[in-house]
Each structure stands twice: as structure tokens, then as C-alpha cells.
Design a protein around this motif. Sequence first.
Motif, PDB file in Angstrom:
ATOM      1  N   ALA A  18       1.272  -1.132   0.275  1.00  0.00           N
ATOM      2  CA  ALA A  18      -0.123  -0.115  -0.216  1.00  0.00           C
ATOM      3  C   ALA A  18       0.807   1.513   0.153  1.00  0.00           C
ATOM      4  O   ALA A  18       0.137   1.570   0.479  1.00  0.00           O
ATOM      5  N   GLY A  19       2.305   1.346  -0.837  1.00  0.00           N
ATOM      6  CA  GLY A  19       2.888   2.343  -0.936  1.00  0.00           C
ATOM      7  C   GLY A  19       3.706   2.472  -0.025  1.00  0.00           C
ATOM      8  O   GLY A  19       4.498   3.380  -0.111  1.00  0.00           O
ATOM      9  N   LYS A  20       3.817   1.958   1.050  1.00  0.00           N
ATOM     10  CA  LYS A  20       4.555   1.751   2.194  1.00  0.00           C
ATOM     11  C   LYS A  20       6.863   1.322   1.769  1.00  0.00           C
ATOM     12  O   LYS A  20       6.220  -0.029   1.492  1.00  0.00           O
ATOM     13  N   PRO A  21       7.027   1.698   1.683  1.00  0.00           N
ATOM     14  CA  PRO A  21       7.853   1.281   2.055  1.00  0.00           C
ATOM     15  C   PRO A  21       8.653   0.048   2.642  1.00  0.00           C
ATOM     16  O   PRO A  21       8.257   0.245   3.779  1.00  0.00           O
ATOM     17  N   ASN A  22      10.082  -1.147   2.549  1.00  0.00           N
ATOM     18  CA  ASN A  22       9.787  -1.855   3.981  1.00  0.00           C
ATOM     19  C   ASN A  22      11.230  -0.920   4.233  1.00  0.00           C
ATOM     20  O   ASN A  22      12.256  -0.386   3.395  1.00  0.00           O
ATOM     21  N   LEU A  23      12.000  -1.132   5.528  1.00  0.00           N
ATOM     22  CA  LEU A  23      12.763  -0.880   6.209  1.00  0.00           C
ATOM     23  C   LEU A  23      13.363  -1.868   7.136  1.00  0.00           C
ATOM     24  O   LEU A  23      13.377  -2.570   7.314  1.00  0.00           O
ATOM     25  N   VAL A  24      14.962  -1.271   6.255  1.00  0.00           N
ATOM     26  CA  VAL A  24      16.407  -1.709   7.178  1.00  0.00           C
ATOM     27  C   VAL A  24      16.938  -1.530   7.974  1.00  0.00           C
ATOM     28  O   VAL A  24      17.705  -0.096   7.213  1.00  0.00           O
ATOM     29  N   PHE A  25      16.993  -1.470   9.420  1.00  0.00           N
ATOM     30  CA  PHE A  25      17.816  -0.611  10.106  1.00  0.00           C
ATOM     31  C   PHE A  25      18.986  -1.843  10.624  1.00  0.00           C
ATOM     32  O   PHE A  25      18.294  -1.895  11.692  1.00  0.00           O
ATOM     33  N   GLU A 135       5.566   5.251  24.033  1.00  0.00           N
ATOM     34  CA  GLU A 135       5.721   4.191  23.252  1.00  0.00           C
ATOM     35  C   GLU A 135       6.516   3.935  21.856  1.00  0.00           C
ATOM     36  O   GLU A 135       7.182   5.195  21.390  1.00  0.00           O
ATOM     37  N   THR A 136       7.412   3.497  21.489  1.00  0.00           N
ATOM     38  CA  THR A 136       8.327   2.993  20.476  1.00  0.00           C
ATOM     39  C   THR A 136       8.382   3.244  19.279  1.00  0.00           C
ATOM     40  O   THR A 136       7.264   2.878  18.273  1.00  0.00           O
ATOM     41  N   LEU A 137       9.149   3.402  18.501  1.00  0.00           N
ATOM     42  CA  LEU A 137       9.372   3.396  16.573  1.00  0.00           C
ATOM     43  C   LEU A 137       8.893   1.752  16.562  1.00  0.00           C
ATOM     44  O   LEU A 137       7.910   1.965  15.411  1.00  0.00           O
ATOM     45  N   PRO A 138       9.362   0.251  16.821  1.00  0.00           N
ATOM     46  CA  PRO A 138       8.452  -0.309  15.945  1.00  0.00           C
ATOM     47  C   PRO A 138       7.283  -0.363  17.015  1.00  0.00           C
ATOM     48  O   PRO A 138       6.470  -1.373  15.956  1.00  0.00           O
ATOM     49  N   GLY A 139       6.599  -0.074  17.791  1.00  0.00           N
ATOM     50  CA  GLY A 139       5.461  -0.110  18.010  1.00  0.00           C
ATOM     51  C   GLY A 139       4.536   0.473  17.331  1.00  0.00           C
ATOM     52  O   GLY A 139       3.329  -0.113  16.920  1.00  0.00           O
ATOM     53  N   LEU A 140       4.818   2.150  16.916  1.00  0.00           N
ATOM     54  CA  LEU A 140       4.292   2.526  15.714  1.00  0.00           C
ATOM     55  C   LEU A 140       4.485   2.188  14.553  1.00  0.00           C
ATOM     56  O   LEU A 140       3.126   1.960  13.851  1.00  0.00           O
ATOM     57  N   ALA A 144       1.051   0.578  12.049  1.00  0.00           N
ATOM     58  CA  ALA A 144       0.903   1.003  10.375  1.00  0.00           C
ATOM     59  C   ALA A 144       0.699  -0.348   9.820  1.00  0.00           C
ATOM     60  O   ALA A 144       0.747   0.129   8.436  1.00  0.00           O
ATOM     61  N   GLY A 145       0.461  -1.057  10.151  1.00  0.00           N
ATOM     62  CA  GLY A 145       0.794  -2.297   9.786  1.00  0.00           C
ATOM     63  C   GLY A 145       2.171  -3.104   9.033  1.00  0.00           C
ATOM     64  O   GLY A 145       1.956  -3.850   8.491  1.00  0.00           O
ATOM     65  N   TYR A 146       3.003  -2.916   9.531  1.00  0.00           N
ATOM     66  CA  TYR A 146       4.231  -3.472   9.869  1.00  0.00           C
ATOM     67  C   TYR A 146       4.289  -4.918  10.414  1.00  0.00           C
ATOM     68  O   TYR A 146       4.322  -4.518  12.140  1.00  0.00           O
ATOM     69  N   ARG A 147       5.605  -5.902   9.673  1.00  0.00           N
ATOM     70  CA  ARG A 147       6.117  -6.931  10.801  1.00  0.00           C
ATOM     71  C   ARG A 147       6.959  -5.654  11.049  1.00  0.00           C
ATOM     72  O   ARG A 147       7.735  -5.803  10.415  1.00  0.00           O
ATOM     73  N   THR A 148       7.455  -6.372  12.833  1.00  0.00           N
ATOM     74  CA  THR A 148       8.460  -5.626  12.851  1.00  0.00           C
ATOM     75  C   THR A 148       9.307  -6.661  13.878  1.00  0.00           C
ATOM     76  O   THR A 148       9.271  -7.202  14.601  1.00  0.00           O
ATOM     77  N   ILE A 149      10.421  -6.306  13.375  1.00  0.00           N
ATOM     78  CA  ILE A 149      11.583  -7.825  13.779  1.00  0.00           C
ATOM     79  C   ILE A 149      12.687  -7.415  14.675  1.00  0.00           C
ATOM     80  O   ILE A 149      13.620  -6.309  14.113  1.00  0.00           O
ATOM     81  N   HIS A 150      13.205  -7.839  15.393  1.00  0.00           N
ATOM     82  CA  HIS A 150      14.358  -7.753  16.503  1.00  0.00           C
ATOM     83  C   HIS A 150      15.143  -8.504  15.794  1.00  0.00           C
ATOM     84  O   HIS A 150      14.852  -9.818  16.397  1.00  0.00           O
ATOM     85  N   ALA A 151      16.617  -8.221  15.511  1.00  0.00           N
ATOM     86  CA  ALA A 151      17.472  -9.139  15.857  1.00  0.00           C
ATOM     87  C   ALA A 151      18.525  -9.236  16.227  1.00  0.00           C
ATOM     88  O   ALA A 151      19.617  -7.816  15.938  1.00  0.00           O
ATOM     89  N   GLY A 152      19.205  -9.774  16.578  1.00  0.00           N
ATOM     90  CA  GLY A 152      20.553  -9.275  17.931  1.00  0.00           C
ATOM     91  C   GLY A 152      20.859  -8.397  19.142  1.00  0.00           C
ATOM     92  O   GLY A 152      19.639  -9.038  19.964  1.00  0.00           O
ATOM     93  N   GLU A 367       8.055   9.396   9.133  1.00  0.00           N
ATOM     94  CA  GLU A 367       7.720   9.873   7.743  1.00  0.00           C
ATOM     95  C   GLU A 367       8.193   9.142   6.521  1.00  0.00           C
ATOM     96  O   GLU A 367       6.999   9.405   5.603  1.00  0.00           O
ATOM     97  N   MET A 368       9.405   8.786   6.397  1.00  0.00           N
ATOM     98  CA  MET A 368       8.997   8.212   5.204  1.00  0.00           C
ATOM     99  C   MET A 368       7.607   7.187   5.000  1.00  0.00           C
ATOM    100  O   MET A 368       7.652   6.891   3.985  1.00  0.00           O
ATOM    101  N   THR A 369       7.736   6.377   6.364  1.00  0.00           N
ATOM    102  CA  THR A 369       6.622   5.567   5.910  1.00  0.00           C
ATOM    103  C   THR A 369       4.724   6.025   6.314  1.00  0.00           C
ATOM    104  O   THR A 369       4.299   5.267   6.399  1.00  0.00           O
ATOM    105  N   GLY A 370       4.989   7.329   6.346  1.00  0.00           N
ATOM    106  CA  GLY A 370       3.188   7.907   6.393  1.00  0.00           C
ATOM    107  C   GLY A 370       3.152   7.573   7.401  1.00  0.00           C
ATOM    108  O   GLY A 370       1.687   7.817   7.870  1.00  0.00           O
ATOM    109  N   THR A 371       3.604   7.609   8.515  1.00  0.00           N
ATOM    110  CA  THR A 371       2.946   7.101   9.844  1.00  0.00           C
ATOM    111  C   THR A 371       2.966   8.504  10.776  1.00  0.00           C
ATOM    112  O   THR A 371       4.304   9.452  10.772  1.00  0.00           O
ATOM    113  N   PRO A 372       1.774   8.642  11.561  1.00  0.00           N
ATOM    114  CA  PRO A 372       1.790  10.188  12.802  1.00  0.00           C
ATOM    115  C   PRO A 372       2.999   9.770  13.621  1.00  0.00           C
ATOM    116  O   PRO A 372       3.090   8.377  13.849  1.00  0.00           O
TER     117      PRO A 372
END
Length: 490
Positions: A18-25, A135-140, A144-152, A367-372
Motif C-alpha cells: 500500500a505504498g509503504k516501503p520496507n525498512l532495514v536499520f 511508545e516506541t518506533l517499532p510499536g508505531l 501502521a501495518g508493519y511486521r516488526t523484526i528485532h534481530a541481535g 515520515e518515510m512510512t507516512g506514520t503519524p
Amino acid sequence: MRLALFFAIFLHFPAYSAGKPNLVFFFVDDMGWQDTSVPFHRETTDLNQDYRTPHMEKLAADGIKFTQAYACAICSPSRVSLMTGMNAARHRVTCWTLRKNVSPEGNHPKFRSQNWNLNGLQPTGAGVERSFEAETLPGLLRKAGYRTIHAGKAHFGAKDTPGADPSNLGFDVNIAGSYMGGPGSYHGDRNFSAEWRGGGKIWDIPGLEKYHGQKINLTEAITRESIAAVEQAVADEKPFYLYLSHYAVHAPFEPDRRFIGNYADKDWPKHKKVYASMLESMDRSLGDIRATLKRLGVADQTIIVFMSDNGSPRNNPRNLPLRGHKITGWEGGTRVPLLVHWPQVTKPGTTTDTPVIIEDIFPTFLEMTGTPTPENDGMSFTEVLRNPSTDRSRRPLFWHSPNHYDQPPYSAVRLGDMKLIHWPAKRTVELYDLSSDLGETHDIASKNPERTQFLAKLLTDYLRDETHALMPIDRETGKPVPYPSEILSH
């Protein structure tokens, strides 16, 4: 222009995003500004020529390199700032965490710390004493519809608190993350544990038991599990946020057996050879992740950000021309590598000198993901990604470390090229012009009284009035140490 860009990206992405980019940090632990073959200085340094990080080179060639990116000088404060968008002066997790209600600081003869948040970051409503709830970045992003993955490495909350588990802080998936800031071992045949050297089990890495007994490096094991989690997210047609936070290149210093042979003929100390193999191991992980994105057909819809959490520790080769190392208030403690590739937005092979700091990641990703975006201390740098010459010289950057762990406490502010450091133990302030003195060797405070006074007041106002920051307590008086502007007024 922005509307046109949005529709261009939207049409390029699969329907599920739906126009949302994936994110890898891609977050590296204790990697210094020059611990790479990518030159972040205006000149190539000796370390750039010694170390091998070809996948970082490729990422820099594909995207944008930040030469003046900053974090906190030590791990937990950086990670909490990243997760919340708050400066360490505000969230008060100003040193590293491990055991509940236990500070890593020793006793200082002249100072003691106030009740800083030694239990780290906690989910809202947790009610844990001496902690920061937000409230955290992955929680937000999850909302917004993301699968949030923590590794490491997590290192958000102390042992025996909810914040020790990334799953309580907004992550759908937790791979190998817990309360500890470093692994017991990088070797699978040591079960990633410190028991082999008498270090007990407090440093044991959780969730990777299937690799126990194998001759595999921890960095590779975490990468494999991250790839599997990304594959599942793509198969489930879910946009994803992969927070790949390697324990590397933090101590203990153990070689990656795949790469240590590359340095056998080097006339270097053993430690440097081991460290170089750890850097190359980390870099291979970056390459493996990028190859996975390409194989899955999502590379063009995935933003990659590469960063370190603080400078290189003192036992590694110096990150010249920077002064200092991890934990210190000098540039060697806080200036870190930062690379960004945003497909269709960042221009390949570009460089920016615009300063940014780690709490800026929070509003940038939102902002990149259009998330409030809730209120925070960061400042989105998406504009810089589109225009690398963006001028932010009027935006101050702040650091605050009131603890006396290993190094004396300090606070600092940078505005433009001028940096003022407040040293409470010495009751002094120092001023440096980073444009001509990157090594911070010439204190020019006495020659620039007006500028010194201005920056001291700016820092004082931020600490005292804006963030109500905790200051070290003078044992002799029982009162907080003077603020920078108070020092100058006496």
C-alpha cells in the motif's frame, strides 16, 4: 513534488505494501567512524586502507554518506534515543544497563549520580521504577501495518524487567535479543556463552540453541535468522521493519574464522587482526541481507540505513583524526558512520556534511512510512536525503552524560561548526571549531568569550529548563554541580 514522488513510489510497490516501503536499520555496536574502508573523513585514513568492508562501499556508492552523523557516546542511551526519538537528557537512560536497580558505576570520591533511569526503556504502563516509558518506533510501525523484526542486540531494559524483551517494546519477532549489551562468545561451539572463560550465563544469547556446538559465528547465525524472518514477511505480503542490531563489533574480541586468514600476513598486533575479521564479518552480513532483498524482489522498495551506536572503544586502533573513544565526550566517542539508500530518492554516490543525531532516526522513519509522529526531540532528515546540501547549521545538537562510569561526566552542544563541552568535575567549559580543529586540540573559549557565553547559555537552558536533566551531585556540597553558564558567571 512530494505528491508526485509519493505516487511514483506507490505505483512501483506491490499491492500488499500500500505504498509503504520496507525498512532495514542495520545497526553496528561500537564501530568507530573510521573502522571501515569507506572514508567518512575528507581524506582517506590509514584505517580506511587497512579494513575490508566492500558491502559498505557498495551501499555508499548506491546511496548517500553522512560525514557528520552522531550518536550518544555509549550504547543504551543511543538505543533508547533511537527507539523513542528522545535525547538522553530527557529520557535519562544515560549509562549502560544490565541488572535491575544496579548501576555499573563505581564510587567517585567527589561526585555521585542522581537517580538516572538505570532500568532502561519500558513499555507504557509497566510501572518499573527508575525507567523511561514511551511508545516506541517499532510499536508505531506495527500499528501502521508493519511486521516488526528485532534481530541481535537489544539492551533496552534491565534484566528482570519487561523492557528486557523486545517483544514487549513493539517487535513482532525477537531474534537473540535480551537485556545484555554483549555476547558471552561469538562462537557457536562455545554456545555463545561466557561459561568457557568463567563468565557465567548472564551473557548467554537467547533463542539460538540450534546453533550450539556448531562452528558458526554469532553474526552469521543472526543474519541467517534475519533472512528467514524477512522471507516470511514477504511470503505473508507484509511490509517489514528489520532492526538488525548486531552484537558485533563489541567485545569479547573473537575472530570470525571465515575471515581471520585474510590478515595472517599483516604486520599488525593480534587484536587488530581479530577486530578486522569481526568488521569483515559484519560487512558480509550487510551483503547477505542486500542479496536477500534482491532475490526476493523487494530491493527497490526497501530503505536501508546503516549506523553505529557510538565510537570505537579505547583498546581498538585510534580513529584519527578524531580525539577520544567510546564513552568520552570527544568526537571519537560520538561521531559515527551513517549510510542511507532510499530507492528512487537518494542519488547514488552522494555525500552530505549536514549534521544529524541518533534521535533523528525516529521521525525520519515515521515520515518515510507516512506514520503519524508523536512529539520527540529528533528532526527528520528526509529533506537532506533529497537535497544533500540542506543547511541545518542553526539546529543545535546536544549530549548529556552525567554519569562517572569509566570517564568523567560531561555535557555538550554543537551549533554550526562550534562545539562547547562542559566538564563538571573540572568546573570548566571548552570551545572547539570543528571546521578547522576536528581533533579538538585547541580550546578557543578564552579567545571567543561571546560565543562561549552564548553556547553555554544554550546548553544550560536545554538542560535546566527544556529537559530538566539530572546533574551530578557534588559530595562536598550535596548539591548539583553548576550549569555551564553558572561556571562562566563566577
